[in-house]
Design a protein around this motif. Structure first.
Motif, short mmCIF file in Angstrom:
data_model
loop_
_atom_site.label_atom_id
_atom_site.label_comp_id
_atom_site.label_asym_id
_atom_site.label_seq_id
_atom_site.Cartn_x
_atom_site.Cartn_y
_atom_site.Cartn_z
N VAL A 1 0.84 -1.18 0.00
CA VAL A 1 0.00 0.00 0.00
C VAL A 1 0.89 1.24 0.00
O VAL A 1 1.70 1.42 0.91
CB VAL A 1 -0.94 0.03 1.22
N LEU A 2 0.73 2.08 -0.99
CA LEU A 2 1.40 3.37 -0.99
C LEU A 2 0.56 4.41 -0.25
O LEU A 2 1.09 5.23 0.50
CB LEU A 2 1.66 3.84 -2.42
N ALA B 1 -0.72 8.51 3.57
CA ALA B 1 0.50 7.86 3.10
C ALA B 1 0.84 6.69 4.02
O ALA B 1 0.99 6.87 5.23
CB ALA B 1 1.65 8.86 3.08
N GLU B 2 0.97 5.51 3.45
CA GLU B 2 1.29 4.31 4.23
C GLU B 2 2.77 3.96 4.13
O GLU B 2 3.23 3.04 4.79
CB GLU B 2 0.43 3.14 3.77
N PRO C 1 -10.54 -0.23 11.03
CA PRO C 1 -11.49 -0.91 10.12
C PRO C 1 -10.96 -1.04 8.70
O PRO C 1 -11.27 -2.03 8.02
CB PRO C 1 -12.73 -0.01 10.18
N LEU C 2 -10.17 -0.09 8.26
CA LEU C 2 -9.63 -0.15 6.90
C LEU C 2 -8.69 -1.34 6.74
O LEU C 2 -8.62 -1.94 5.67
CB LEU C 2 -8.91 1.16 6.57
N TRP C 3 -7.96 -1.67 7.79
CA TRP C 3 -6.99 -2.77 7.74
C TRP C 3 -7.67 -4.09 7.38
O TRP C 3 -7.15 -4.88 6.61
CB TRP C 3 -6.29 -2.88 9.09
N ARG D 1 -6.10 -6.50 3.61
CA ARG D 1 -5.34 -6.93 4.79
C ARG D 1 -3.97 -7.48 4.37
O ARG D 1 -2.95 -7.19 4.99
CB ARG D 1 -6.14 -7.97 5.56
N ARG D 2 -3.96 -8.30 3.31
CA ARG D 2 -2.68 -8.83 2.83
C ARG D 2 -1.77 -7.72 2.34
O ARG D 2 -0.56 -7.74 2.57
CB ARG D 2 -2.93 -9.85 1.72
N ALA D 3 -2.32 -6.71 1.66
CA ALA D 3 -1.50 -5.59 1.17
C ALA D 3 -0.89 -4.82 2.34
O ALA D 3 0.29 -4.43 2.29
CB ALA D 3 -2.34 -4.67 0.30
N PHE D 4 -1.67 -4.62 3.41
CA PHE D 4 -1.11 -3.95 4.59
C PHE D 4 -0.04 -4.81 5.25
O PHE D 4 1.00 -4.30 5.69
CB PHE D 4 -2.23 -3.63 5.59
#
Length: 284
Positions: free
Chosen positions: A126-127, A218-219, A259-261, A268-271
């Motif tokens: 995640v960008l 921004a992540e 909640p977004l996670w 969830r996998r991208a995070f």
């Protein structure tokens, strides 16, 4: 407010030109950066003025760029109803990891950007996450305008013209961050919508009107490139693009329990991919 002009005689000498240039200090115009950013008089509710790190109004037909730290929130505002914010993201110290519009829609099973959407790199990380959206008129499919298209449509698409193309402005923004044209993938855009019809054709849905906002978080540390130019599918014959408000402030990256996670298994996998990468580098 227009910048005061000078008569040729006033700037005929080096001293005269210097005095005229210095007299412009403090001049305010409709579209310009606010420096220092934390002097912005109207931060969002709940945001301390001291946390503002970027405040700017970007005129139509121009561009801007900034490096933002992980956890920073970026709020874009369509001030007139005619802005179109074409956006690219690059990992700040690894520019080969950059926004992948195809994966952004494919991995998340959603071609339409909106609140809760994640902007992904081709590394499955995640960008940025889209945490708030009051517009609903965006596009992750078309990309920005090109020199050839704008030249054919408006007569010119060069950056110095009255109808600059988005890709030409992206090239300038990229250059100022050590990037080259080869580093510019297809962009996503906000505030001018596109939908896909039943027959597979694209339908331009335009703007939701003035005042719409989008907030991105921004992540990772990211390079943000923005070109504010008309959407390539805008049917109006004239080159029309309004002012774009840009405001960034310190916040926190998305973490487990948000909640977004856990909104989707793919998200969830991208995070997890993102945190795994940052943890190995001692960042998260």
């Amino acid at each position: 407010m227009a910048t005061p002009s000078a008569t040729p005689s006033a700037t005929a000498s080096t001293h005269g030109a210097r005095d005229h240039a210095r007299a412009q200090e403090g001049t305010q115009v409709d579209a310009m950066p606010v420096l220092p950013a934390n002097s912005w008089p109207a931060p969002p509710e709940g945001v301390a003025a001291g946390d503002v790190v970027w405040a700017e109004t970007v005129a139509g037909g121009t561009y801007t760029h900034k490096v933002l730290a992980r956890g920073t929130e970026l709020r874009l505002t369509d001030l007139t109803g005619d802005a179109c914010a074409h956006l690219l993201l690059h990992s700040a110290d690894r520019p080969w990891e950059r926004l992948n519009a195809a994966d952004t829609v494919k991995v998340l099973w959603n071609a339409y950007l909106g609140e809760g959407h994640l902007l992904l790199s081709d590394q499955g990380r995640v960008l940025a996450s889209l945490t708030r959206d009051t517009s609903g008129r965006h596009d992750a499919l078309t990309g920005t305008s090109t020199l050839a298209r704008n030249t054919a449509r408006y007569g010119d698409g060069t950056p110095q013209s009255a109808s600059p193309a988005g890709r030409e402005l992206f090239k300038l923004a990229a250059l100022k961050n050590g990037l080259a044209p080869r580093d510019l993938p297809p962009s996503v855009s906000f505030f001018q919508g596109v939908r896909i019809a039943e027959d597979g054709s694209t339908e331009f849905t335009g703007s939701a009107g003035p005042g719409g906002t989008v907030t991105l978080r921004a992540e990772q540390d990211v390079v943000v490139l923005i070109a504010n130019v008309p959407h390539p599918l805008d049917p109006r014959p004239e080159y029309r693009c309004g002012n774009l408000g840009v405001l960034a402030y310190r916040a926190r990256p998305t973490a487990p329990g948000d909640p977004l996670w856990d909104a989707t298994p793919e998200g969830r996998r991208a995070f997890l991919n993102t945190v795994d990468h940052l943890t190995a580098r001692g960042i998260a």
